[in-house]
Design an enzyme around this catalytic site. Structure first.
Site, PDB file in Angstrom:
ATOM      1  CG  ASP A  58       4.808 -19.518   2.177  1.00  0.00           C
ATOM      2  OD1 ASP A  58       5.941 -19.598   1.680  1.00  0.00           O
ATOM      3  OD2 ASP A  58       4.371 -20.309   3.023  1.00  0.00           O
ATOM      4  CG  ASP A  59       0.120 -17.244   1.100  1.00  0.00           C
ATOM      5  OD1 ASP A  59       0.358 -18.447   0.858  1.00  0.00           O
ATOM      6  OD2 ASP A  59      -0.346 -16.847   2.178  1.00  0.00           O
ATOM      7  CG  HIS A 109       2.205 -22.022  -1.017  1.00  0.00           C
ATOM      8  ND1 HIS A 109       2.651 -22.835  -0.001  1.00  0.00           N
ATOM      9  CD2 HIS A 109       1.477 -21.040  -0.398  1.00  0.00           C
ATOM     10  CE1 HIS A 109       2.232 -22.375   1.166  1.00  0.00           C
ATOM     11  NE2 HIS A 109       1.493 -21.301   0.952  1.00  0.00           N
ATOM     12  CG  HIS A 113      -3.300 -20.954   0.597  1.00  0.00           C
ATOM     13  ND1 HIS A 113      -3.755 -21.205   1.875  1.00  0.00           N
ATOM     14  CD2 HIS A 113      -2.058 -20.448   0.758  1.00  0.00           C
ATOM     15  CE1 HIS A 113      -2.842 -20.845   2.752  1.00  0.00           C
ATOM     16  NE2 HIS A 113      -1.785 -20.385   2.097  1.00  0.00           N
ATOM     17  CG  HIS A 204       2.871 -14.969   4.403  1.00  0.00           C
ATOM     18  ND1 HIS A 204       3.385 -15.190   5.665  1.00  0.00           N
ATOM     19  CD2 HIS A 204       2.198 -16.101   4.056  1.00  0.00           C
ATOM     20  CE1 HIS A 204       3.040 -16.412   6.072  1.00  0.00           C
ATOM     21  NE2 HIS A 204       2.319 -16.971   5.119  1.00  0.00           N
TER      22      HIS A 204
END
Length: 285
Positions: A58-59, A109, A113, A204
């Site tokens: 993620d991210d 995603h 965020h 991540h």
């Protein structure tokens, strides 16, 4: 007389308090009940009958850490799924192209965020749509997967994702919280000790602590060989012919095998060719 009045007051207090508690509980149940309407698009794990795990990141994309993650995945011939932050895509187009070219799955995603549980339908729609467009501009394809930041769900979010023919990918029993930098050994041991068939593991490829090599990257060099030693192989969601049964992602072949197992219990099941947007319980005759 005072005793009688006191008793009456207590009785009314208890009745009133009970109603408040009941109202609160009803509200809590109803607030969460919408998830049952979206069981067909929410995936929490893969096939528990096979030694497979899904590595998800993620991210990103991150200009420093994501290329290092990709190098490790390439070294060990492992495919993963990357859930991208939309606003970062335009600054890291080469990295996104590399993710696609090397056979990894790319998911949405949100653009900045957000916590979708605290946003309006319009805000959610904007965040998801802008990320879809940003990724398509680079890869030529709209993502079919979405992961909510903070694992925060809402009816508006589910409606938005479903309207775009996407699936929501959560994670299983493993959250190493690598973003908090708990230590390389902690990341490795958590995965090694908790891993189970079909796990979706959240990691991540971005970290607020900026250095040459994040703890996640250091842990990957150790944990991927360990997973392979245990007999695990990686999977993504490339198979577009699949079903979702009680939050479990299954390919058509696996779903048919599952149907046979259920049929042995005296329940007749029918697996259609494509069940992404149909509830499994409707296929039980």
């Amino acid at each position: 007389m005072k005793k009688i009045l006191g008793t009456i007051v207590i009785i009314f207090f208890i009745i009133g308090f009970s109603k408040v508690c009941l109202a609160d509980n009803t509200k809590a149940v109803s607030a969460d009940s919408y998830k049952y309407d979206y069981e067909d698009i929410i995936i929490k794990k893969g096939n528990e009958d096979e030694k497979v795990v899904a590595l998800t990141f993620d991210d990103g994309p991150d200009e420093v850490f994501t290329p290092q993650v990709l190098d490790i995945l390439k070294k060990y011939d492992v495919k993963a799924t990357f859930f991208l932050i939309g606003e970062k895509v335009q600054y890291n187009k080469k990295i996104v192209k590399r993710e696609k070219e090397e056979g990894h799955e790319i998911g949405n995603h949100t653009f900045t965020h957000i916590n979708a549980a605290k946003k309006s339908r319009a805000e959610i729609e904007s965040e998801v749509t802008k990320t879809q467009e940003a990724i398509k501009e680079v890869t030529g394809e709209y993502p079919t997967l979405f992961r909510p930041p903070y694992r925060a769900l809402s009816r508006d979010l589910c409606q938005t994702v479903k309207s775009k023919n996407m699936n929501i990918i959560l994670w299983s029993n493993i959250d190493v919280r690598d973003w908090s930098n708990p230590g390389v050994n902690s990341i490795v041991s958590t995965i090694e000790n908790k891993v189970e068939n079909g796990n979706i593991i959240i990691l991540h490829d971005y970290n607020t602590v900026r250095n040459d090599k994040s703890q996640t990257i250091q842990a990957l060099e150790i944990v991927i060989p360990k997973l392979k030693e245990k007999g695990y192989t990686g999977y993504t969601y490339k198979d577009k012919q699949y079903v979702v049964i009680e939050g479990v992602y299954l390919s058509n072949k696996e779903a048919n095998q599952k149907a046979k197992q259920i049929s042995q219990k005296g329940i007749t099941c029918v697996v259609k060719e494509h069940l992404v947007n149909e509830r499994w319980k409707n296929e039980i005759e």
